[in-house]
Design a protein around this motif. Structure first.
Motif, mmCIF file in Angstrom:
data_model
loop_
_atom_site.group_PDB
_atom_site.id
_atom_site.type_symbol
_atom_site.label_atom_id
_atom_site.label_comp_id
_atom_site.label_asym_id
_atom_site.label_seq_id
_atom_site.Cartn_x
_atom_site.Cartn_y
_atom_site.Cartn_z
ATOM 1 N N ARG A 3 18.349 -5.350 -21.886
ATOM 2 C CA ARG A 3 17.859 -6.446 -22.463
ATOM 3 C C ARG A 3 18.002 -7.944 -21.631
ATOM 4 O O ARG A 3 17.405 -8.474 -21.295
ATOM 5 C CB ARG A 3 18.688 -6.855 -23.988
ATOM 6 C CG ARG A 3 18.369 -8.216 -24.650
ATOM 7 C CD ARG A 3 19.086 -8.349 -25.695
ATOM 8 N NE ARG A 3 18.836 -7.339 -26.826
ATOM 9 C CZ ARG A 3 19.321 -7.376 -27.975
ATOM 10 N NH1 ARG A 3 20.202 -8.394 -28.265
ATOM 11 N NH2 ARG A 3 18.983 -6.592 -28.901
ATOM 12 N N SER A 4 19.332 -8.076 -21.262
ATOM 13 C CA SER A 4 20.042 -8.917 -20.557
ATOM 14 C C SER A 4 19.036 -9.289 -19.317
ATOM 15 O O SER A 4 18.365 -10.221 -18.884
ATOM 16 C CB SER A 4 21.263 -9.283 -20.467
ATOM 17 O OG SER A 4 21.651 -8.075 -19.712
ATOM 18 N N SER A 7 15.046 -10.107 -19.882
ATOM 19 C CA SER A 7 14.998 -11.700 -20.407
ATOM 20 C C SER A 7 15.530 -12.185 -19.442
ATOM 21 O O SER A 7 14.840 -13.767 -19.165
ATOM 22 C CB SER A 7 15.537 -11.858 -21.828
ATOM 23 O OG SER A 7 16.939 -11.656 -21.424
ATOM 24 N N ARG A 8 16.436 -12.205 -18.753
ATOM 25 C CA ARG A 8 16.769 -13.107 -17.624
ATOM 26 C C ARG A 8 15.910 -13.185 -16.297
ATOM 27 O O ARG A 8 15.411 -14.123 -16.044
ATOM 28 C CB ARG A 8 18.213 -12.609 -16.987
ATOM 29 C CG ARG A 8 19.204 -13.548 -16.560
ATOM 30 C CD ARG A 8 20.515 -13.149 -16.075
ATOM 31 N NE ARG A 8 20.678 -11.974 -15.457
ATOM 32 C CZ ARG A 8 21.316 -10.952 -15.714
ATOM 33 N NH1 ARG A 8 22.163 -10.978 -16.810
ATOM 34 N NH2 ARG A 8 21.374 -9.796 -15.046
ATOM 35 N N PRO A 173 16.325 -11.826 -26.192
ATOM 36 C CA PRO A 173 17.839 -12.253 -25.967
ATOM 37 C C PRO A 173 18.379 -13.066 -27.215
ATOM 38 O O PRO A 173 17.656 -13.099 -28.321
ATOM 39 C CB PRO A 173 17.603 -13.229 -24.938
ATOM 40 C CG PRO A 173 16.144 -13.697 -24.857
ATOM 41 C CD PRO A 173 15.261 -12.754 -25.701
#
Ligand code: SF4
Length: 354
Positions: A3-4, A7-8, A173
């Motif tokens: 996920r991180s 989205s990052r 996020p």
């Protein structure tokens, strides 16, 4: 990709390549977010921009929109299509004035309870206007996710859609929700385009399955083919001696609800129908070439008939849903696109004192 990381990468790309200058983003006004999200359903950004400017200039806030005539609202919507959106905006504005001091509610359930606001639109408004962690799944996001995960199956099927909601949730996020929501919508609109996606510019391509397979355009799977039914209608374009045209308001719900159209006649004997239904004696002049207008669920074949009133035109006015419309001095009322088109043609053929 976790996920991180997803989205990052997306947020880093958004900081450089996003579209923060779109008119509804500049003011940071929840009312603007709501209007734009409704206009953008089924409609492209470039089409929406001039409508958005006209609409928000005329109705600068929810109270002004609630106080407006539905006719004026529909007039400003003319040409944008899917008129239920305009009727729902108007109804929702009245509800917000009544129940929420003319403000957009911040509560997700309350947003979703308003007319015309479904799950994804409520989530987009809550995330964009109030930075809440809500998950969106509009057409752009569906396209990005089906490609990114190489997910087979038509997104209109319940099982596929449920899978997409889970994936969308997994990628959302916990911070910068407004930016992330805008970023994934922008990625779908400007990079992961329906035709010829710009994969070489995409921030998540190294882990995109469709890109690795070399077939992004195979996703999302298309809807099962079906041919649309065709409906036929005769529209009688009745003019009086002054060149005014008889228009009739449609019932508030259904196709073109609340808009003004030419009377629709399903009778072979058009003069008799005009006499019995409208109280008008008419002469038929010409049957024009049929034109087709396509809706999502059917095609409408319209046969326009040019007709003139014989004698006084006042009788039809006993009916409150009927007006004599002057195409040379158009007032503010909602007109479906084919009716607007035909009125333009009538204007070209107007011969005074005919
Ligand atoms: Fe879409 Fe291409 Fe990015 Fe994959 S790599 S998400 S197909 S733009």
């Amino acid at each position: 990709m976790s996920r991180s990381r997803f989205s990052r990468r997306l947020l880093r790309w958004y900081d450089k390549h996003g579209r923060p200058d779109l008119p509804w983003r500049l003011a940071g006004n929840p009312y603007h977010t709501w209007i734009s999200e409704i206009m953008l359903q089924q409609t492209q950004v470039s089409t929406v921009i001039p409508y958005f400017h006209r609409f928000t200039k005329r109705f600068p806030d929810i109270i002004a929109l609630a106080r407006a005539d539905l006719d004026t609202v529909l007039h400003l919507w003319t040409g944008l299509g899917y008129y239920a959106r305009a009727r729902n905006l108007h109804r929702a504005a009245k509800i917000m004035v009544e129940k929420n001091n003319g403000q957009l509610p911040q509560d997700f359930q309350a947003l979703q309870a308003l007319p015309g606001i479904g799950r994804s639109t409520a989530a987009a408004i809550a995330a964009l206007a109030f930075d809440q962690r809500q998950v969106i799944l509009d057409g752009n996001v569906k396209r990005v996710l089906t490609r990114y995960h190489a997910l087979d199956g038509w997104p209109g099927e319940r099982a596929v859609e449920n899978q997409l909601w889970s994936l969308a949730d997994a990628h959302t996020p916990n911070k910068r929700l407004a930016d992330y929501t805008q970023a994934i919508m922008d990625l779908g609109a400007t990079v992961c385009r329906r035709v010829r996606p710009y994969c070489e510019r995409c921030p998540v391509r190294t882990s995109c399955k469709a890109f690795a397979q070399g077939n992004p355009q195979d996703y999302p799977s298309p809807a099962p083919r079906r041919s649309l039914p065709v409906k036929a209608v005769t529209m009688v374009m009745i003019r009086d001696q002054r060149g005014r045209v008889l228009l009739q308001q449609r019932p508030p719900a259904g196709v073109w609800g609340g808009l003004w159209t030419f009377p629709e006649c399903n009778d072979d004997d058009v003069p008799a129908w005009c006499r019995d239904t409208l109280g008008l004696s008419v002469r038929l002049d010409d049957r024009w070439q049929p034109l087709r207008h396509s809706f999502t669920h059917f095609h409408l074949d319209i046969t326009p008939i040019d007709a003139h009133v014989l004698g006084a035109s006042g009788q039809a006015m006993e009916n409150p849903d009927v007006i004599w419309y002057n195409p040379n001095k158009p007032d503010e009322r909602g007109l479906p696109v084919p009716v607007k088109h035909l009125l333009g043609k009538l204007r070209e053929t107007y011969e005074p004192n005919r």
